[in-house]
Write an enzyme that holds these catalytic residues in place. Structure first.
Site, PDB file in Angstrom:
ATOM      1  N   GLY A 274      11.694   0.770  -8.361  1.00 32.19           N
ATOM      2  CA  GLY A 274      11.108  -0.409  -8.989  1.00 32.19           C
ATOM      3  C   GLY A 274       9.892   0.037  -9.784  1.00 32.19           C
ATOM      4  N   ARG A 314      -2.948  -7.014  -6.656  1.00 34.54           N
ATOM      5  CA  ARG A 314      -2.902  -5.679  -6.035  1.00 34.54           C
ATOM      6  C   ARG A 314      -4.271  -5.149  -5.614  1.00 34.54           C
ATOM      7  NH1 ARG A 314      -1.390  -1.532  -7.937  1.00 34.54           N
ATOM      8  NH2 ARG A 314      -0.214  -0.777  -6.157  1.00 34.54           N
ATOM      9  N   TYR A 318      -3.969  -4.556  -1.733  1.00 31.47           N
ATOM     10  CA  TYR A 318      -3.713  -3.178  -1.291  1.00 31.47           C
ATOM     11  C   TYR A 318      -4.882  -2.243  -1.625  1.00 31.47           C
ATOM     12  CZ  TYR A 318       1.121  -4.904  -2.102  1.00 31.47           C
ATOM     13  OH  TYR A 318       2.287  -5.631  -2.152  1.00 31.47           O
ATOM     14  N   CYS A 344     -12.454 -18.555  -6.716  1.00 27.25           N
ATOM     15  CA  CYS A 344     -13.542 -18.691  -5.745  1.00 27.25           C
ATOM     16  C   CYS A 344     -13.261 -17.890  -4.478  1.00 27.25           C
ATOM     17  CB  CYS A 344     -13.758 -20.163  -5.425  1.00 27.25           C
ATOM     18  SG  CYS A 344     -14.077 -21.079  -6.926  1.00 27.25           S
TER      19      CYS A 344
HETATM   20  C1  LIG Z   1      10.678  -2.731  -2.832  1.00 29.61           C
HETATM   21  C2  LIG Z   1      11.961  -2.025  -2.640  1.00 29.61           C
HETATM   22  C3  LIG Z   1      12.354  -1.021  -3.520  1.00 29.61           C
HETATM   23  C4  LIG Z   1      11.507  -0.545  -4.676  1.00 29.61           C
HETATM   24  O1  LIG Z   1      10.322   0.067  -4.280  1.00 29.61           O
HETATM   25  P1  LIG Z   1       9.399   0.778  -5.399  1.00 29.61           P
HETATM   26  O2  LIG Z   1       8.287   1.336  -4.619  1.00 29.61           O
HETATM   27  O3  LIG Z   1       8.973  -0.282  -6.334  1.00 29.61           O
HETATM   28  O4  LIG Z   1      10.239   1.808  -6.050  1.00 29.61           O
HETATM   29  C5  LIG Z   1      13.595  -0.431  -3.326  1.00 29.61           C
HETATM   30  N1  LIG Z   1      14.399  -0.816  -2.309  1.00 29.61           N
HETATM   31  C6  LIG Z   1      14.046  -1.776  -1.434  1.00 29.61           C
HETATM   32  C7  LIG Z   1      14.972  -2.147  -0.341  1.00 29.61           C
HETATM   33  C8  LIG Z   1      12.815  -2.417  -1.564  1.00 29.61           C
HETATM   34  O5  LIG Z   1      12.473  -3.350  -0.681  1.00 29.61           O
END
Ligand SMILES: *Cc1c(COP(=O)(O)O)cnc(C)c1O
Length: 415
Positions: A274, A314, A318, A344
């Site tokens: 992702g 984020r 995090y 706020c």
């Molecule tokens: C969130 C997720 C991803 C992607 O993670 P990235 O760190 O964005 O690459 C892939 N597979 C599953 C099952 C996820 O929950």
């Protein structure tokens, strides 16, 4: 291509960000398509020579334009809800290239996936397998199953995004996976398709991936001896990138290790990236509303901008650090600034203690915001979600309009 300064102005591909701000307003998310395309190609190159499929993790950035274009490049999709499946279909994505992850698939999710003909359910518990079988029987269909295995590998990442440890809610331990495969194999309504894991996010080392793949392959080989043959092995996503100065995952080296570890097996290798594909492609474009320089020692310098934690959570969630860049070379007040929003909450900051030269009205780019940015945004403080803009070469288009307060109130009633 991507983000670069031309004549002192930050541009996305060939489009000055100031032009986008003038046309679309701020705040806005901007995505440079060239960056996503380059990342996709790098990944394809790293996995060259291995039968593989890239299943983009839709939750990182689920804008329809991104989904459609990734599909055109040949990507499949990893989804975690029925809503994401709807998005993939609306974007023209092929349901036959969709895998469905997540520990809490509802009845509606499962029915939708079965009817749409997705490639595989990444099953995360015995109960889910039972539900999937029951629904497939009821619908008179067969469902393809992959079991998500929790290999108990420490990916050395932020605790909220580590998902492959014993104590995490995801997947099942290898021993239980064998039982589930036997059940699925014996079922008249299920087909055994593959095996998967996802050990966490923002992982910079290769070793956790090698260990996870090795653990999965042991299972694959054991199942094979029982006559249960899988067609794919999915090592999930989590490929680490550089936000500021962290080391990124060396993809080519990962590709070599995966190739070697797979050996002569004929399984299709799948990955579910992702962040890696979209993070660098995006920025959050924001404007300085007010400067509040420290009135005396012991106070801080605040740049109050028009974007806030509801737009990019984020940093608050995090402790993430995003680089901040002025869109036009600065001539304003130098110093170390906390870049904060109008919400706020003291946790409402986008960046802390950054050396910047600022004037009120200046545009800033919060970098590396293409993943887990817009998708995690909310309407907190009744702030409409911002516009999303896709840049391709010298053109840009609004791919999600800015919400209005009327949009927010549409589903609500006073009595
Ligand atoms: C969130 C997720 C991803 C992607 O993670 P990235 O760190 O964005 O690459 C892939 N597979 C599953 C099952 C996820 O929950």
């Amino acid at each position: 291509m991507g983000y670069a300064r031309r004549d002192g102005e930050l541009c996305a591909d060939a489009v000055p960000l100031a032009t986008i701000a003038a046309g679309v307003g701020t705040p806005a998310y901007v995505y440079a398509w060239s960056v996503v395309r380059d990342r996709y190609r790098c990944l394809e190159a790293a996995l060259d020579g291995v039968d593989h499929r890239v299943c983009y993790a839709v939750k990182a950035n689920s804008n329809l334009a991104i989904l459609a274009r990734l599909g055109e490049l040949g990507a499949g999709y990893d989804i975690v809800s029925g809503g994401e499946l709807e998005r993939v279909l609306r974007a023209g994505g092929d349901p036959g290239r969709v895998v469905f992850s997540g520990v809490g698939k509802s009845l509606a999710d499962i029915d939708f996936g079965i009817k749409a003909g997705i490639d595989a359910f990444n099953v995360e518990s015995a109960s889910e397998l039972g539900r999937l079988e029951a629904r497939a029987r009821l619908l008179g269909r067969r469902a393809r199953v992959s079991i998500r295995v929790n290999p108990d590998v420490d990916a050395d990442t932020h605790p909220y995004i580590a998902t492959g440890l014993k104590e995490s809610k995801f997947g099942v331990p290898p021993g239980q996976a064998v039982e589930l495969y036997r059940r699925a194999f014996a079922s008249a309504h299920l087909d055994v398709a593959g095996i998967d894991c996802h050990i966490g996010s923002q992982i910079a080392d290769i070793e956790p991936f090698r260990m996870a793949l090795t653990a999965l392959l042991e299972l694959v080989d054991a199942l094979g001896r029982d006559g249960i043959v899988l067609d794919h092995i999915d090592i999930g996503g989590g490929f680490g990138i550089t936000y500021e100065d962290e080391p990124a995952l060396d993809l080519d080296a990962l590709g070599d290790v995966l190739r070697t570890t797979l050996g002569r097996r004929t399984l299709q290798l799948r990955v579910e990236p992702g962040r890696y594909l979209v993070a660098d492609a995006g920025i959050l474009l924001t404007r300085v509303e007010y400067l509040k320089p420290a009135p005396a020692s012991g106070y801080r310098n605040f740049a109050v901008v028009d974007a806030a934690m509801n737009d990019l959570v984020r940093p608050a969630l995090y402790q993430a650090r995003h680089a901040v860049e002025p869109v036009v070379d600065g001539d304003g007040a130098g110093g170390r600034w906390d870049v904060v929003g109008p919400v706020c909450e003291t946790g409402d900051f986008l960046a802390l203690d950054r050396e910047l030269e600022l004037n009120e009205g200046d545009l800033l780019a919060i970098r590396t915001a293409g993943a887990y940015g817009f998708v995690q945004s909310s309407n907190y403080n009744t702030r409409p979600r911002v516009a999303e803009v896709l840049v391709d070469g010298d053109e840009f288009a609004v791919v999600r309009k800015r919400e209005t307060v009327a949009d927010l109130l549409r589903l609500e009633s006073a009595r």
